[in-house]
Structure formats: structure tokens, C-alpha cells
Design an enzyme around this catalytic site. Structure first.
Site, PDB file in Angstrom:
ATOM      1  N   HIS A  31     -20.047  25.818  -4.894  1.00 16.78           N
ATOM      2  CA  HIS A  31     -20.587  27.122  -4.574  1.00 16.78           C
ATOM      3  C   HIS A  31     -19.759  28.166  -5.304  1.00 16.78           C
ATOM      4  O   HIS A  31     -18.567  28.045  -5.709  1.00 16.78           O
ATOM      5  CB  HIS A  31     -20.211  27.359  -2.924  1.00 16.78           C
ATOM      6  CG  HIS A  31     -20.796  28.746  -2.601  1.00 16.78           C
ATOM      7  ND1 HIS A  31     -20.125  29.405  -2.484  1.00 16.78           N
ATOM      8  CD2 HIS A  31     -21.950  28.857  -2.043  1.00 16.78           C
ATOM      9  CE1 HIS A  31     -20.769  30.692  -1.905  1.00 16.78           C
ATOM     10  NE2 HIS A  31     -21.866  30.278  -1.716  1.00 16.78           N
ATOM     11  N   GLU A  32     -20.217  29.534  -5.332  1.00 14.94           N
ATOM     12  CA  GLU A  32     -19.631  30.292  -6.239  1.00 14.94           C
ATOM     13  C   GLU A  32     -18.343  30.704  -5.773  1.00 14.94           C
ATOM     14  O   GLU A  32     -17.527  31.353  -6.390  1.00 14.94           O
ATOM     15  CB  GLU A  32     -20.320  31.542  -6.385  1.00 14.94           C
ATOM     16  CG  GLU A  32     -20.696  32.571  -5.042  1.00 14.94           C
ATOM     17  CD  GLU A  32     -21.264  33.734  -5.350  1.00 14.94           C
ATOM     18  OE1 GLU A  32     -21.777  34.054  -6.231  1.00 14.94           O
ATOM     19  OE2 GLU A  32     -21.625  34.248  -4.375  1.00 14.94           O
ATOM     20  N   THR A  33     -17.786  30.297  -4.416  1.00 19.85           N
ATOM     21  CA  THR A  33     -16.490  30.670  -3.996  1.00 19.85           C
ATOM     22  C   THR A  33     -15.472  29.773  -4.430  1.00 19.85           C
ATOM     23  O   THR A  33     -14.287  29.804  -3.959  1.00 19.85           O
ATOM     24  CB  THR A  33     -16.569  30.846  -2.603  1.00 19.85           C
ATOM     25  OG1 THR A  33     -17.103  29.586  -2.040  1.00 19.85           O
ATOM     26  CG2 THR A  33     -17.414  32.187  -1.902  1.00 19.85           C
ATOM     27  N   LYS A  34     -15.904  28.631  -4.953  1.00 17.14           N
ATOM     28  CA  LYS A  34     -15.028  27.733  -5.422  1.00 17.14           C
ATOM     29  C   LYS A  34     -14.355  27.584  -6.567  1.00 17.14           C
ATOM     30  O   LYS A  34     -14.713  28.465  -7.379  1.00 17.14           O
ATOM     31  CB  LYS A  34     -15.689  26.056  -5.157  1.00 17.14           C
ATOM     32  CG  LYS A  34     -16.322  26.121  -4.023  1.00 17.14           C
ATOM     33  CD  LYS A  34     -15.395  25.923  -2.727  1.00 17.14           C
ATOM     34  CE  LYS A  34     -15.961  25.581  -1.525  1.00 17.14           C
ATOM     35  NZ  LYS A  34     -16.926  26.567  -0.704  1.00 17.14           N
ATOM     36  N   ASN A  35     -13.351  26.597  -6.850  1.00 17.31           N
ATOM     37  CA  ASN A  35     -12.554  26.850  -8.268  1.00 17.31           C
ATOM     38  C   ASN A  35     -13.476  26.608  -9.325  1.00 17.31           C
ATOM     39  O   ASN A  35     -13.215  27.292 -10.417  1.00 17.31           O
ATOM     40  CB  ASN A  35     -11.211  25.723  -8.197  1.00 17.31           C
ATOM     41  CG  ASN A  35     -10.500  25.850  -7.199  1.00 17.31           C
ATOM     42  OD1 ASN A  35     -10.581  26.443  -6.077  1.00 17.31           O
ATOM     43  ND2 ASN A  35      -9.125  25.493  -7.377  1.00 17.31           N
TER      44      ASN A  35
END
Length: 372
Positions: free
Chosen positions: A170-174
Site C-alpha cells: 500500500h502507498e503508506t508502506k516502505n
């Protein structure tokens, strides 16, 4: 964005196949299998999908029980609730949001089928203890490693220890591709069926490898494959994994240095730091922090968080940071307190004070690749 995302998306379009399981999907899966010694990897459209595949692979049935932490995202539980499972929640540790492994064994009954661990902030759960419990009771272990890419436990990559594991891109991940995930199969007994479930319950992948002369419907499954556009974007990120991780580690270390006059000791945030950072909120307390790249645990700089003593302090902190155009956010709400689980399983008499404390008092600070 690391530079080649749009280039590789264009290449995927030029290759003439943008549906799933093409050239870039293969590159990504092979990368993970080689770098982290995962037995088999299958890209999915989300970590949620990977968890749902895990529940199907474990043949979760109505009435089965699955043990997991309360302080986690709803997908961890939803994947098993969809199969009819009853969820048994474990409290977090007093010193960290990860599940307290010492509470697991008391929750095991003849109906227990699996333990789902969540490596919060990329910090490993106590996997030796958990795997020992699972082995003694004949249970499967699923690692919800959504936040744990490139993090290790006693030298073992997270996601390589349980029977199955699920990652998020997801776009919030590293590393990310907007929406995306991956199922890791470490127990070879699940490998063949996982690919069939992944391909809508068909042996289509075997057909394209020339292993069967036609493909048909052979098991339950669904459309879990991401498109080649997502895989192409992800491949650009994987090529730059080392650089991304180095930048995130540097930001993480900057935060730790800022909040602690003595990096070896958890500290009460002094007025000096509070005024520098928030215009003076008093008595905020950093009650837990973990070391980066220590001998036994290598957190991956996924997020940096503070823990306040009270909800009111956290709220004041978030509001004052917002006034300075800096978005700081809280995180999970305890699942055992949710309206859904109370309706689904009845009122839960269990008290999980540490999970509730993290729900009320934890706040995450901005941490992303482009952060100055």
C-alpha cells in the site's frame, strides 16, 4: 517515486500484456524469493487478499478459532471472519504494541486452528516462542508482515518463519505500488494449491507453463492477481530498496536523536524539546522506543511513534502540529472493542488494557522517502 516507475509501466504496456502474472510479476516474485529465501511468493492486489488466501489455504471453517492481537488493522481479522472463524484476541505487551506471546497458550482450545502474528512497526514478535507453542499444539502460524518488509528476527527475514505470511505494498508502506500485497508460502504443502486459489480456482498457471494441456476449475479461488501495471511500479521500487531503506533509517535516527538527550534511555520529554517541537505541551511522555538494527531485532524504519500518558495530551499534540501544517495521526482502534466484533461474537468480557492504551495514546509522526 524512485525514478523508473513510469518507464516500467510504459514497458509493461508495450509488452502487450497488462493483466496479471506477466513479466514484471515474475521479476518481483523472484526478487523476494531470492533475497529473503521465501519458498514461494505470489503477488496480490492487497495484503488483505493475501490474508484471505491464507484463510482458504488453512481450510478455516465456521466454528474454528483463530488467535491474533487486538491492536491491528481490521483486515487481519476480516480474512478469517469471512470463513466463519471466531477470533480470540491477545493483548499487546506493556512495552510495545506487539502481541504478548505469553498470553497465547491460555486461549488455545480444541477448536483453535491458527495463530496470526502482526509485526507492528516492523518489530518482530517473539517468533521462537510462538512457533514452539504452535508446534506443540498442532497449529498453523500466519505472519501479518504488512509493515515488516526488510526486517529480521535473529537474522531471519520476517515473513520467512511462519507457515504463511502476508505483505503490503500500500502507498503508506516502505515500498509500494499504490495498492498491492504478497502471499508468502513457506510450507511447501501449500504451494501448489496457493497458485490455484490465486488463479481463481483454476490450474491456469500450470497450463501456461505447459504442465497441463488445458485448464479448468479445480478448487475454490478468486481474482487475487494484481495487474502488470502495479507489478511494474513495484519493480521500480524494488530496484531501489536499499536506497529507500537507507533514507528511512536516516529519518528514523533523526527522530530518535531529537527526542532523546541520552539515546540509551527512554526519557520524559523535557520542556526544551516540547517548546521546540510543539509550542509547549507539558508532561508528554515517550514511554517506549526500540533500537534500530540491534543484535536481536532489526526494525525497518517503517514508522516512528510517540506514546502519551493520556488521550487528551495526544489530541492536543495532534491539533497543535496540524496548526503548523504537520500531519500526525493515531493508529489502530482495538478490535475487541469494535461494534462489529461485539455484534459478531457477542459482548467481550476480556479486558485488554495495553491494546486500549495504544489505541488512545499512540501517535505516528510523518516518515516518508521525500521527507527533508
Amino acid at each position: 517515486m524512485t525514478g523508473n516507475e513510469l518507464k516500467y509501466i510504459q514497458q509493461a504496456v508495450t509488452l502487450g500484456k497488462i493483466s496479471g502474472n506477466g513479466e514484471f510479476t515474475s521479476r518481483c516474485q523472484t526478487f523476494f524469493e531470492n533475497r529473503y529465501s521465501f519458498h514461494k511468493c505470489l503477488l496480490t492486489t492487497s495484503c488483505t487478499d493475501a490474508l484471505e488466501m491464507s484463510a482458504i489455504l488453512l481450510n478455516i471453517q465456521p466454528g474454528d478459532e483463530v488467535i491474533m492481537p487486538s491492536f491491528t488493522f481490521v483486515s487481519t481479522a476480516n480474512a478469517f471472519v469471512l470463513r466463519g472463524a471466531k477470533i480470540k484476541f491477545v493483548d499487546s505487551k506493556a512495552e510495545h504494541p506487539n502481541m504478548d506471546e505469553m498470553q497465547i497458550e491460555a486461549l488455545i482450545t480444541p477448536k483453535t486452528k491458527a495463530i496470526v502474528v502482526v509485526h507492528y512497526a516492523g518489530k518482530p514478535c517473539e517468533m521462537d516462542t510462538i512457533m514452539d507453542i504452535a508446534e506443540r499444539h498442532g497449529l498453523f502460524v500466519v505472519e501479518d508482515a504488512a509493515q515488516a518488509i526488510d526486517s529480521y528476527y535473529h537474522g531471519k527475514p520476517l515473513g520467512s518463519i511462519g507457515h504463511l505470511a502476508a505483505f503490503s505494498f500500500h502507498e503508506t508502506k516502505n515500498i509500494q505500488c499504490g495498492e498491492g500485497g504478497m502471499l508468502v508460502i513457506n510450507d511447501p504443502q501449500f504451494a501448489k494449491r496457493a497458485e490455484i486459489i490465486w488463479e481463481k480456482g483454476t490450474d491456469r498457471a500450470a497450463f501456461f507453463r505447459g504442465e497441463v494441456n488445458k485448464y479448468g476449475w479445480v478448487d475454490m479461488g478468486s481474482s487475487f492477481l494484481p495487474s502488470e501495471l502495479q507489478a511494474a511500479f513495484l519493480w521500480a521500487q524494488l530496484e531501489n530498496l536499499q536506497d529507500i531503506q537507507a533514507k528511512r533509517q536516516a529519518i528514523w535516527q533523526d527522530y530518535q536523536g531529537f527526542f532523546s538527550e541520552d539515546a540509551q534511555q527512554p526519557t520524559i520529554l523535557s520542556d526544551k524539546y516540547l517548546k521546540k517541537f510543539t509550542k509547549g505541551i507539558e508532561e508528554a511522555q515517550l514511554t517506549e522506543k526500540y533500537k534500530v538494527c540491534t543484535e536481536d531485532s532489526s526494525p525497518n524504519a517503517h514508522l516512528f511513534y510517540l506514546i502519551f500518558e493520556q488521550l487528551s495530551q495526544r489530541t492536543a499534540f495532534i491539533n497543535q502540529m496540524k496548526e503548523q501544517n504537520t500531519l500526525c495521526v493515531f493508529h489502530y482502534q482495538s478490535l475487541h472493542q469494535s461494534d462489529f466484533i461485539k455484534a459478531y461474537q457477542g459482548e467481550n468480557q476480556t479486558t485488554l488494557p495495553n491494546a486500549d492504551r495504544y489505541s488512545d495514546c499512540l501517535v505516528r509522526l510523518p516518515l516518508f522517502y521525500e521527507l527533508g
